[in-house]
Design an enzyme around this catalytic site. Sequence first.
Site, PDB file in Angstrom:
ATOM      1  N   ASP A   1      -2.973 -10.331 -26.140  1.00 21.14           N
ATOM      2  CA  ASP A   1      -1.702 -10.976 -26.459  1.00 21.14           C
ATOM      3  C   ASP A   1      -1.793 -12.470 -26.198  1.00 21.14           C
ATOM      4  O   ASP A   1      -2.728 -12.966 -25.562  1.00 21.14           O
ATOM      5  CB  ASP A   1      -0.520 -10.320 -25.731  1.00 21.14           C
ATOM      6  N   ILE A   2      -0.825 -13.177 -26.741  1.00 24.96           N
ATOM      7  CA  ILE A   2      -0.818 -14.640 -26.667  1.00 24.96           C
ATOM      8  C   ILE A   2      -0.313 -15.065 -25.293  1.00 24.96           C
ATOM      9  O   ILE A   2       0.762 -14.639 -24.853  1.00 24.96           O
ATOM     10  CB  ILE A   2       0.073 -15.224 -27.776  1.00 24.96           C
TER      11      ILE A   2
ATOM     12  N   GLU B   1       4.070 -10.329 -29.506  1.00 22.98           N
ATOM     13  CA  GLU B   1       2.891 -11.206 -29.543  1.00 22.98           C
ATOM     14  C   GLU B   1       1.649 -10.442 -29.114  1.00 22.98           C
ATOM     15  O   GLU B   1       0.662 -11.025 -28.671  1.00 22.98           O
ATOM     16  CB  GLU B   1       3.098 -12.428 -28.634  1.00 22.98           C
TER      17      GLU B   1
END
Length: 230
Positions: free
Chosen positions: A107-108, A150
Site C-alpha cells: 500500500d501507499i 490505496e
Amino acid sequence: MRGIETIEQDLLAVQTEDARAKAVANERYQYALTLIGILLLGLSAWATILVRRALAAEAETRRMLQRTASSDEMTGLSNRRGFMDALHRSVARSSDGRKELAYAIFDIDRFKSINDTYGHAAGDAVIAEVARRAVATFRARDLVGRIGGEEFGVILPAANQAEAMEACARMRAAIEAEPIMIDGKSIGVTVSVGVSQLHREETVESLMARADHALYEAKNSGRNVVRLAA
C-alpha cells in the site's frame, strides 16, 4: 386431299406452337424457381450473418459486464472481487506443492497525508499512477489488483521466495524513483510491501494473513521496504 393436308398442317402448326409455348412457360418456370432458390439462399446467408452478429454482440456484452464487475474503474486493474477469484483459482492449482506461488500486498505510505495535503483528486491520480508503475514492473503472467483504497495485491505464479522478493523490490524502487507530477506539483510516493510464499495445502486466508503481517512489519520498520512473511 389438299383440304385434309391443309388441316393437318394447321393442326401440326398449332401443336408445334403449343409445344413451344409450353417449353417457354416451363423455361420461365424453371428460371423463376432458380431465382427464388437464389433469393432464399441469399436470405438464409444474410439471416445467418445477422444471427452470428447478434450472438457476437451478446457475447461481447457479457464480457463487458464481466469486466465491469471484476475491474477497478480508477486503475483498470482487477478489483477486489476479480482479484480474489483469481487468487482462489491460483491457490487451488498450487496447493498440492507441485507449483510455486507467491502473493504480495502493498500500500501507499502516508496516503492520508497526500489526500489531506493535495486533495482527493490528486490522491486518486497518485493511486492510478502507482498502479501503472506496478504493472509495468511485474511479469505479464503476474496479476496486480486493487483490493482496497490505496492497497494492492499481486499474484505471482511459478515464483519462488527469492524471485517474488526481487520482483517486489523492483516494483518498490520503480514507484519511489520519480515523484508523481499532479497539476504541476511534485509528489514523492513510496510503498511498503509484504510477501508470502504459498505453503503446501495452505488456504487463501492463511496466505493473505501472513502477507498482511509482513506488511505490518514493513510499516513498523520505517516504511518503503519489502518484508517476507515467516
